[in-house]
Design a protein around this motif. Structure first.
Motif, PDB file in Angstrom:
ATOM      1  N   LEU A   1      44.253  39.565  52.175  1.00 39.32           N
ATOM      2  CA  LEU A   1      44.651  38.547  51.317  1.00 39.32           C
ATOM      3  C   LEU A   1      43.574  38.798  49.635  1.00 39.32           C
ATOM      4  O   LEU A   1      44.808  38.423  48.916  1.00 39.32           O
ATOM      5  N   ALA A   2      43.459  39.600  49.609  1.00 35.09           N
ATOM      6  CA  ALA A   2      42.863  39.914  48.650  1.00 35.09           C
ATOM      7  C   ALA A   2      44.033  40.561  48.192  1.00 35.09           C
ATOM      8  O   ALA A   2      43.758  40.769  46.994  1.00 35.09           O
TER       9      ALA A   2
ATOM     10  N   ILE B   1      46.018  40.747  44.816  1.00 37.92           N
ATOM     11  CA  ILE B   1      46.072  41.649  43.441  1.00 37.92           C
ATOM     12  C   ILE B   1      47.596  41.995  43.271  1.00 37.92           C
ATOM     13  O   ILE B   1      48.441  42.403  42.332  1.00 37.92           O
ATOM     14  N   LEU B   2      48.528  42.218  44.534  1.00 38.63           N
ATOM     15  CA  LEU B   2      49.700  43.304  44.566  1.00 38.63           C
ATOM     16  C   LEU B   2      51.219  42.090  44.570  1.00 38.63           C
ATOM     17  O   LEU B   2      51.726  42.965  44.488  1.00 38.63           O
ATOM     18  N   LEU B   3      50.942  41.095  44.851  1.00 38.71           N
ATOM     19  CA  LEU B   3      51.747  40.040  44.344  1.00 38.71           C
ATOM     20  C   LEU B   3      51.776  39.299  43.954  1.00 38.71           C
ATOM     21  O   LEU B   3      52.645  39.309  42.963  1.00 38.71           O
TER      22      LEU B   3
ATOM     23  N   PHE C   1      57.993  36.241  52.300  1.00 37.21           N
ATOM     24  CA  PHE C   1      58.553  36.527  53.576  1.00 37.21           C
ATOM     25  C   PHE C   1      57.936  36.552  54.633  1.00 37.21           C
ATOM     26  O   PHE C   1      57.131  35.447  56.121  1.00 37.21           O
ATOM     27  N   MET C   2      57.144  37.784  54.441  1.00 36.59           N
ATOM     28  CA  MET C   2      56.592  39.038  55.671  1.00 36.59           C
ATOM     29  C   MET C   2      55.484  37.979  55.244  1.00 36.59           C
ATOM     30  O   MET C   2      54.624  38.512  56.581  1.00 36.59           O
ATOM     31  N   TYR C   3      54.190  38.685  54.346  1.00 39.39           N
ATOM     32  CA  TYR C   3      53.145  38.664  54.154  1.00 39.39           C
ATOM     33  C   TYR C   3      52.198  37.166  53.580  1.00 39.39           C
ATOM     34  O   TYR C   3      50.877  36.979  53.844  1.00 39.39           O
ATOM     35  N   VAL C   4      53.217  36.506  53.291  1.00 42.81           N
ATOM     36  CA  VAL C   4      53.147  35.080  52.524  1.00 42.81           C
ATOM     37  C   VAL C   4      52.962  33.869  53.717  1.00 42.81           C
ATOM     38  O   VAL C   4      53.922  33.523  53.027  1.00 42.81           O
TER      39      VAL C   4
END
Length: 328
Positions: free
Chosen positions: A201-202, A206-208, A256-259
């Protein structure tokens, strides 16, 4: 990076791939091979065009060539193994091989998130403060920004890989995907993954979210600046629209994939989206940038023309030299 998890009983994973029908996979092989070769050729051509044309030795095109190199590495971390599995009866990947693929996939994807944000900032400075552009973003600063994005991506992906593959995998070892995707790997673990989810999640923040926020702020400022300009609106929009299209495609599929809620999972849709951001998008990027950029188009045409001229010269020499009696 991963050094080995001696407590795991799983020594390999089975990748089910895009289809369980061998005939379908054989038919898919030439398509994905053609896409992969097109990706390599298109991005290499863009890199060489920027490298050989002195007029493109500015920050904007240095960022672009770095993105092309990144796309080559990104898709190469997934596609070769997928092509092998299309023709293989046992679609397995070793535990260490999965960790290596996992690391490089995250490394390249996370670096691209940061690089796209830096490219947006570059366009913001160029359009909103053009008189100070060469002072704020010169070649040295550009190279430092690229290096920092690669280093940051490497560090965060190393942490993600370490915490993921330190988990215990007791079985099953079947991944219903064509590569070692993070959410599916976590589902196979028999360890407590709450701490891993917090770290991920962190990393997502940071990256999205942070880079995407910077991109949105940059483009809002760009749009405001362009709207109050009396001249050059078309050219200014042209330099930004290609980058904005790439940002929408990349961040849209990534989010879409990670959030998303955990219950919102459909395996077939996930595979289609994954194909898009691992295989199709790296092929489209050089095309998207070259279609709306006349400088890149001219450089590519000049490069292709030079190559064809050299090839024609070799053919001509091979015909003319024997007629001169040079070898007699």
């Amino acid at each position: 990076m991963y050094t080995g998890n001696q407590s795991s009983t799983v020594r390999e994973f089975i990748l089910l791939g895009l289809s369980t029908d061998p005939v379908v996979e054989i038919l898919l092989f030439p398509f994905f091979l053609a896409v992969y070769m097109t990706t390599l050729m298109g991005n290499l051509l863009l890199i060489v065009a920027v490298r050989t044309d002195k007029r493109l030795h500015i920050s904007m095109y240095i960022f672009l060539s770095s993105l092309s190199f990144l796309d080559i590495c990104y898709t190469s971390s997934i596609v070769p193994k997928m092509l092998v599995n299309f023709l293989s009866s046992k679609k397995s990947i070793s535990f260490a091989g999965c960790a290596i693929q996992f690391f490089f996939f995250l490394f390249m994807g996370e670096t691209e998130c940061l690089l796209l944000a830096l490219m947006a900032y570059d366009r913001y400075v160029a359009i909103c403060t053009p008189l100070h552009y060469n002072r704020i973003i010169n070649t040295k600063v550009c190279l430092w920004m690229i290096a920092i994005s690669w280093l940051t991506g490497c560090i965060i992906s190393s942490i993600d890989t370490y915490v993921t593959f330190r988990l215990t995998f007791c079985g099953p070892n079947i991944i219903n995907h064509f590569f070692c995707e993070a959410p599916l790997l976590l589902q196979l673990s028999c360890s407590d993954i709450s701490s891993v989810n917090i770290i991920k999640l962190a990393g997502t923040a940071i990256l999205l979210f942070i880079p995407l926020s910077l991109i949105l702020i940059s483009y809002l400022r760009i749009i405001v600046t362009i709207m109050i300009m009396h001249l050059g609106k078309t050219k200014a929009f042209s330099t930004c629209i290609s980058h904005l299209v790439v940002v929408i495609i990349f961040y849209g599929t990534a989010m879409f994939m990670y959030v998303r809620p955990e219950h919102f999972v459909t395996e077939n849709v996930d595979k289609m989206v994954a194909v898009f951001y691992t295989v199709i998008t790296p092929m489209l990027n050089p095309l998207i940038y070259s279609l709306r950029n006349k400088d890149v188009q001219r450089a590519m045409k000049r490069l292709i023309g030079t190559t064809l001229d050299f090839s024609q010269l070799k053919k001509t020499n091979s015909i003319v030299i024997p007629k001169t009696g040079f070898y007699t």
